[in-house]
Design a protein around this motif. Structure first.
Motif, PDB file in Angstrom:
ATOM      1  N   GLU A   8       0.795  -1.252  -0.220  1.00  0.00           N
ATOM      2  CA  GLU A   8       0.234  -0.172   0.034  1.00  0.00           C
ATOM      3  C   GLU A   8       0.817   1.094  -0.076  1.00  0.00           C
ATOM      4  OE1 GLU A   8      -2.884   0.299   3.449  1.00  0.00           O
ATOM      5  OE2 GLU A   8      -3.724   1.745   2.662  1.00  0.00           O
ATOM      6  N   ARG A   9       0.573   2.177  -1.236  1.00  0.00           N
ATOM      7  CA  ARG A   9       1.590   2.948  -0.816  1.00  0.00           C
ATOM      8  C   ARG A   9       1.219   4.127   0.026  1.00  0.00           C
ATOM      9  NH1 ARG A   9       2.873   3.658  -7.598  1.00  0.00           N
ATOM     10  NH2 ARG A   9       3.472   1.591  -7.647  1.00  0.00           N
ATOM     11  N   ALA A  10       1.655   4.556   0.820  1.00  0.00           N
ATOM     12  CA  ALA A  10       1.770   5.999   1.377  1.00  0.00           C
ATOM     13  C   ALA A  10       2.854   6.932  -0.038  1.00  0.00           C
ATOM     14  CB  ALA A  10       2.272   6.028   2.881  1.00  0.00           C
ATOM     15  N   GLU A  13       7.501   6.461   2.691  1.00  0.00           N
ATOM     16  CA  GLU A  13       7.961   6.097   3.823  1.00  0.00           C
ATOM     17  C   GLU A  13       9.875   4.892   3.227  1.00  0.00           C
ATOM     18  OE1 GLU A  13       5.159   1.956   3.261  1.00  0.00           O
ATOM     19  OE2 GLU A  13       5.371   2.649   1.512  1.00  0.00           O
ATOM     20  N   SER A  43       6.124   5.776   8.226  1.00  0.00           N
ATOM     21  CA  SER A  43       5.056   5.584   6.956  1.00  0.00           C
ATOM     22  C   SER A  43       4.221   6.970   6.662  1.00  0.00           C
ATOM     23  CB  SER A  43       4.063   4.596   7.107  1.00  0.00           C
ATOM     24  OG  SER A  43       3.331   4.759   5.879  1.00  0.00           O
ATOM     25  N   LYS A  45       1.181  10.054   5.325  1.00  0.00           N
ATOM     26  CA  LYS A  45       0.737  10.039   4.328  1.00  0.00           C
ATOM     27  C   LYS A  45       0.155  11.329   3.541  1.00  0.00           C
ATOM     28  CE  LYS A  45      -2.657   9.202   8.039  1.00  0.00           C
ATOM     29  NZ  LYS A  45      -3.302   9.470   8.880  1.00  0.00           N
ATOM     30  N   GLU A  46       0.030  11.449   2.350  1.00  0.00           N
ATOM     31  CA  GLU A  46      -0.257  12.714   1.083  1.00  0.00           C
ATOM     32  C   GLU A  46      -0.963  13.737   2.028  1.00  0.00           C
ATOM     33  OE1 GLU A  46      -1.287  13.537  -3.190  1.00  0.00           O
ATOM     34  OE2 GLU A  46      -2.277  11.609  -1.953  1.00  0.00           O
ATOM     35  N   GLU A  48       0.170  15.099   4.609  1.00  0.00           N
ATOM     36  CA  GLU A  48       0.093  15.242   6.207  1.00  0.00           C
ATOM     37  C   GLU A  48       1.357  16.519   6.781  1.00  0.00           C
ATOM     38  OE1 GLU A  48       0.475  12.244   9.375  1.00  0.00           O
ATOM     39  OE2 GLU A  48       0.834  11.475   7.943  1.00  0.00           O
ATOM     40  N   THR A 212       2.159  17.102   1.069  1.00  0.00           N
ATOM     41  CA  THR A 212       2.664  17.171   2.060  1.00  0.00           C
ATOM     42  C   THR A 212       4.362  17.593   2.984  1.00  0.00           C
ATOM     43  OG1 THR A 212       2.281  14.522   0.849  1.00  0.00           O
ATOM     44  CG2 THR A 212       4.178  14.079   2.435  1.00  0.00           C
TER      45      THR A 212
END
Length: 378
Positions: A8-10, A13, A43, A45-46, A48, A212
């Motif tokens: 799953e892509r953050a 990372e 990790s 998040k977009e 953030e 981000t």
């Protein structure tokens, strides 16, 4: 460490980053250098606003420079939007100028011989790949509009205030529309009053853009007031990860409690655990505390309570965690009274409303509210 397919892509990372610098001259012969980072993983998040917080030498700048490509970890992997930009196992290293980053550093690096427009245009005109001249003005003015300096485009850089210089540096980092913004202590050169104002302005600006953002600081006030989440670092390791509320109100370790905010930390031993509460024997009596982690009977722990969480002369003096004390010292801070209160053989620091009247030598009842006591395990 393997670097297989992405899960799953953050947006960003960091996986098991390790960094050890070679020994420097002057070290004792045979001395082993301390690692700057040890098995550090995050990790992010977009969108953030994420802060790396900690004292000097904790590894936060090394982490930021590794993300930027200015340093290369000894081991580990860095992934941006699903793309591996560093991996020690496959010897993958994507250069800094190809990572689609915007960077603002402590010094701002504003060129005094240039106008605001020329400063912001610099990465477009002289950067890798360049930018068609027909697009430069549109992009620069768009970036200046975002930071509220649209009318300052032709102003010489020396005629800018500290806050305006910071916004120019921010516009320059935004002009290439980066996926991630890296901010390295950008407020440290401002005076206290401007720094307070710029905390709010910078946070609102970055959040409105939606980029981000990774922010590095040793200033706990900046971290708590600006961040969505905070990574607290200690000697190259992740000490605690959480929201500002979690980091401040429920620190997990003694280091976290002492570094973020003022605190009273009392040594004791767990005498009973029942459901989500435990009782701890302190030097001056037994206190009841919430259980937030794994606590066992007989375990040595610390109990933390913030100075402004302690109540003086509570309405119910027979309630849990109430003890007799004597005020030993009072300092008038303005916004509050900073008091030293002797309870048994311990001295508690207590913050009280400055409109209250107290005197040195006064006998008082001190309450450590159950829900404001935090059990520390390290």
């Amino acid at each position: 460490m393997g670097c297989g397919k992405d899960g799953e892509r953050a947006m960003l990372e960091l996986e098991n980053l390790n960094k050890t610098y070679p020994p420097t001259s002057g070290r004792a012969q045979g001395a082993v250098p301390e690692p700057a980072l040890t098995d550090f993983s995050l990790s992010i998040k977009e969108g953030e606003f994420f802060t790396l917080l900690g004292p000097s030498g904790c590894g936060k700048t090394t982490t930021l420079q590794s993300i930027a490509g200015l340093e290369h970890p000894t081991r580990g992997r860095i992934t941006m939007a699903g793309r591996t930009v560093f991996c020690s196992a496959t010897n993958t290293i994507v250069p800094s100028n190809k990572r689609k980053l915007g960077m603002v550093f402590q010094s701002y690096a504003i060129w005094p011989h240039m106008t605001v427009f020329e400063n912001v245009a610099f990465p477009l005109v002289h950067g890798h790949g360049g930018c068609p001249r027909s697009e430069v003005r549109q992009k620069v003015m768009g970036a200046l509009e975002r930071v509220g300096l649209h009318d300052f485009a032709d102003r010489p850089a020396p005629y800018l205030s500290g806050g305006q210089q910071q916004r120019v540096a921010l516009a320059r980092s935004l002009v290439n529309e980066p996926s991630i913004m890296l901010l390295d202590e950008p407020l440290s050169n401002l005076d206290a009053k401007l720094r307070d104002a710029m905390r709010v302005e910078l946070r609102d600006l970055v959040k409105s853009i939606g980029t981000t953002t990774i922010y590095v600081t040793h200033d706990q006030t900046e971290a708590l007031s600006m961040s969505d989440r905070i990574a607290l670092l200690n000697k190259g390791r992740l000490e605690q990860l959480g929201t500002p509320d979690q980091i401040y109100n429920t620190p997990r370790t003694t280091f976290a409690a002492e570094f973020v905010g003022s605190s009273n930390i009392l040594k004791g031993q767990v005498v009973d655990v029942s459901g989500r509460r435990c009782t701890v024997q302190l030097a001056f009596g037994v206190v009841t505390c919430p259980v937030t982690g794994s606590v066992e009977k007989g375990q040595s722990v610390g109990v933390m309570v913030r100075p402004h969480g302690i109540a003086i002369n509570p309405a119910e003096p027979d309630a849990a965690n109430c003890f007799a004390g004597t005020i030993r010292q009072i300092s008038f801070i303005g916004e509050f009274l900073d008091m030293q209160v002797a309870v048994g053989g311990e001295i508690l620091r207590v913050f009280v409303n400055s409109y209250k009247t107290h005197r040195t030598g006064e006998d008082v009842t001190v309450q450590l509210p159950v829900d404001l006591c935090v059990v520390l395990q390290g």
